[in-house]
Design a protein around this motif. Structure first.
Motif, short mmCIF file in Angstrom:
data_model
loop_
_atom_site.label_atom_id
_atom_site.label_comp_id
_atom_site.label_asym_id
_atom_site.label_seq_id
_atom_site.Cartn_x
_atom_site.Cartn_y
_atom_site.Cartn_z
N TRP A 174 0.84 -1.20 0.00
CA TRP A 174 0.00 0.00 0.00
C TRP A 174 0.88 1.25 0.00
CZ3 TRP A 174 -0.87 -4.09 3.48
CH2 TRP A 174 -2.01 -4.86 3.21
N PRO A 175 1.56 1.53 -1.11
CA PRO A 175 2.47 2.67 -1.16
C PRO A 175 1.77 4.00 -0.90
CG PRO A 175 2.07 1.79 -3.36
CD PRO A 175 1.51 0.80 -2.40
N GLN A 176 0.47 4.05 -1.11
CA GLN A 176 -0.27 5.28 -0.89
C GLN A 176 -0.70 5.45 0.56
OE1 GLN A 176 -1.44 2.52 -2.18
NE2 GLN A 176 -3.36 2.08 -1.10
N ARG A 177 -0.54 4.42 1.36
CA ARG A 177 -0.99 4.46 2.75
C ARG A 177 -0.05 5.32 3.60
NH1 ARG A 177 -3.47 0.36 6.54
NH2 ARG A 177 -2.80 0.98 8.62
N ASP A 178 -0.61 6.27 4.32
CA ASP A 178 0.20 7.14 5.19
C ASP A 178 0.13 6.62 6.63
OD1 ASP A 178 1.59 9.14 6.44
OD2 ASP A 178 -0.05 10.59 6.37
N TRP A 179 1.04 5.70 6.93
CA TRP A 179 1.11 5.21 8.31
C TRP A 179 2.09 6.04 9.15
CZ3 TRP A 179 5.92 3.85 9.91
CH2 TRP A 179 6.86 3.43 8.94
N ARG A 180 2.85 6.92 8.49
CA ARG A 180 3.93 7.64 9.16
C ARG A 180 3.50 8.86 9.96
NH1 ARG A 180 5.97 5.20 4.69
NH2 ARG A 180 8.17 4.52 4.69
N THR A 181 2.53 9.63 9.46
CA THR A 181 2.20 10.92 10.08
C THR A 181 1.86 10.80 11.55
OG1 THR A 181 1.42 11.81 7.97
CG2 THR A 181 0.64 12.90 9.97
N ARG A 182 1.09 9.80 11.91
CA ARG A 182 0.69 9.62 13.32
C ARG A 182 1.76 8.89 14.13
NH1 ARG A 182 -4.36 6.27 12.73
NH2 ARG A 182 -3.90 5.87 14.94
N ARG A 183 2.80 8.40 13.47
CA ARG A 183 3.86 7.66 14.19
C ARG A 183 5.24 8.18 13.78
NH1 ARG A 183 -0.51 4.69 11.50
NH2 ARG A 183 -1.75 3.75 13.18
N PRO A 184 5.55 9.43 14.09
CA PRO A 184 6.81 10.02 13.64
C PRO A 184 8.05 9.34 14.20
CG PRO A 184 5.73 11.43 15.25
CD PRO A 184 4.74 10.38 14.88
N ARG A 185 7.94 8.80 15.40
CA ARG A 185 9.09 8.12 16.01
C ARG A 185 9.41 6.83 15.27
NH1 ARG A 185 9.38 5.33 21.34
NH2 ARG A 185 11.46 5.65 22.19
N LEU A 186 8.40 6.05 15.01
CA LEU A 186 8.57 4.80 14.26
C LEU A 186 9.03 5.11 12.84
CD1 LEU A 186 8.23 1.73 13.89
CD2 LEU A 186 5.81 2.16 13.37
N ALA A 187 8.44 6.12 12.22
CA ALA A 187 8.80 6.48 10.84
C ALA A 187 10.26 6.91 10.75
CB ALA A 187 7.88 7.60 10.34
N GLY A 188 10.72 7.69 11.73
CA GLY A 188 12.12 8.13 11.73
C GLY A 188 13.08 6.97 11.89
N TRP A 189 12.73 6.04 12.77
CA TRP A 189 13.58 4.84 12.94
C TRP A 189 13.63 4.03 11.65
CZ3 TRP A 189 12.32 -0.30 12.37
CH2 TRP A 189 13.32 -1.22 12.75
N PHE A 190 12.46 3.81 11.05
CA PHE A 190 12.42 3.00 9.84
C PHE A 190 13.18 3.66 8.69
CE2 PHE A 190 10.21 1.74 5.85
CZ PHE A 190 10.65 0.43 5.83
N GLU A 191 13.11 4.96 8.59
CA GLU A 191 13.83 5.66 7.51
C GLU A 191 15.31 5.36 7.57
OE1 GLU A 191 14.50 10.20 5.75
OE2 GLU A 191 13.27 9.88 7.53
#
Length: 209
Positions: A174-191
């Motif tokens: 789901w490349p269009q799915r925005d799971w990052r905005t509400r989880r900035p900590r997880l998104a930063g780690w994953f990046e």
């Protein structure tokens, strides 16, 4: 150390989990890869694994002529045991339970994601709204839980690897799915983690044919 053989598909997050683990452990060069479509059994998988599932690892453990291992957690545990010390599966204490709980959480979330994707591929009249809602809720709740956790960049455990594979699978399906905005900590780690060699070399892609 004898060579090993791994049956995998390019869309399976559980197969990717094994490949990421092998990269982190420095074992990937010792594993011969067999890309297969388990739904068609075009690689002779059922002759190796009666369940015809990926991942499946075949190894020579020095006792049996051929040791066949199923299920991603079992395979990763086996690979981790090949070294002189445990790196992915801590042997005891809080670190062990943290790693195993993270693995269980993400494996469950990946199962929900796989079933959600399969449900969405059905014709509209065959889809179950209730099941789609249940799988989506499980994925979102898992992401919310992961947002609260401390995750490792260096010296990852099997738990950290599973988190990365889970996030990567969401991006793949789901490349269009925005799971990052509400989880900035997880998104930063994953990046950051996603830039590593183990993730770069194991990218998902559609199955051939």
């Amino acid at each position: 150390m004898s060579a090993m053989e791994l049956w995998y598909s390019t869309t399976s997050p559980f197969a990717r989990k094994v490949r990421v683990a092998a990269e982190e452990l420095g074992l990937s060069s010792r594993i011969r890869l067999h890309e297969t479509n388990p739904w068609r059994d075009d690689g002779g998988l059922r002759a190796v694994n009666p369940l015809c599932k990926v991942p499946t690892l075949v190894a020579d453990d020095g006792v049996d002529d051929r040791l066949v291992l199923y299920e991603s957690g079992v395979i990763c545990d086996y690979l981790d045991a090949l070294g002189s010390e445990r790196r992915l599966f801590p042997e005891s204490g809080h670190a062990r339970w943290r790693a195993l709980v993270l693995q269980g959480l993400c494996d469950g979330a990946l199962t929900a994601a796989g079933r959600l994707f399969a449900e969405e591929q059905k014709r509209n009249e065959e889809r179950s709204v209730a099941m789609i809602a249940r799988f989506t809720a499980a994925i979102d709740a898992a992401l919310d839980d992961l947002e609260t956790r401390d995750l490792a960049f260096a010296e990852p455990t099997i738990g950290d690897i599973c988190v990365a594979v889970f996030c990567g699978y969401l991006d793949f399906r789901w490349p269009q799915r925005d799971w990052r905005t509400r989880r900035p900590r997880l998104a930063g780690w994953f990046e950051v983690y996603d830039m590593g060699v183990s993730m770069q070399k194991t990218r998902h892609r559609p199955m051939r044919g």
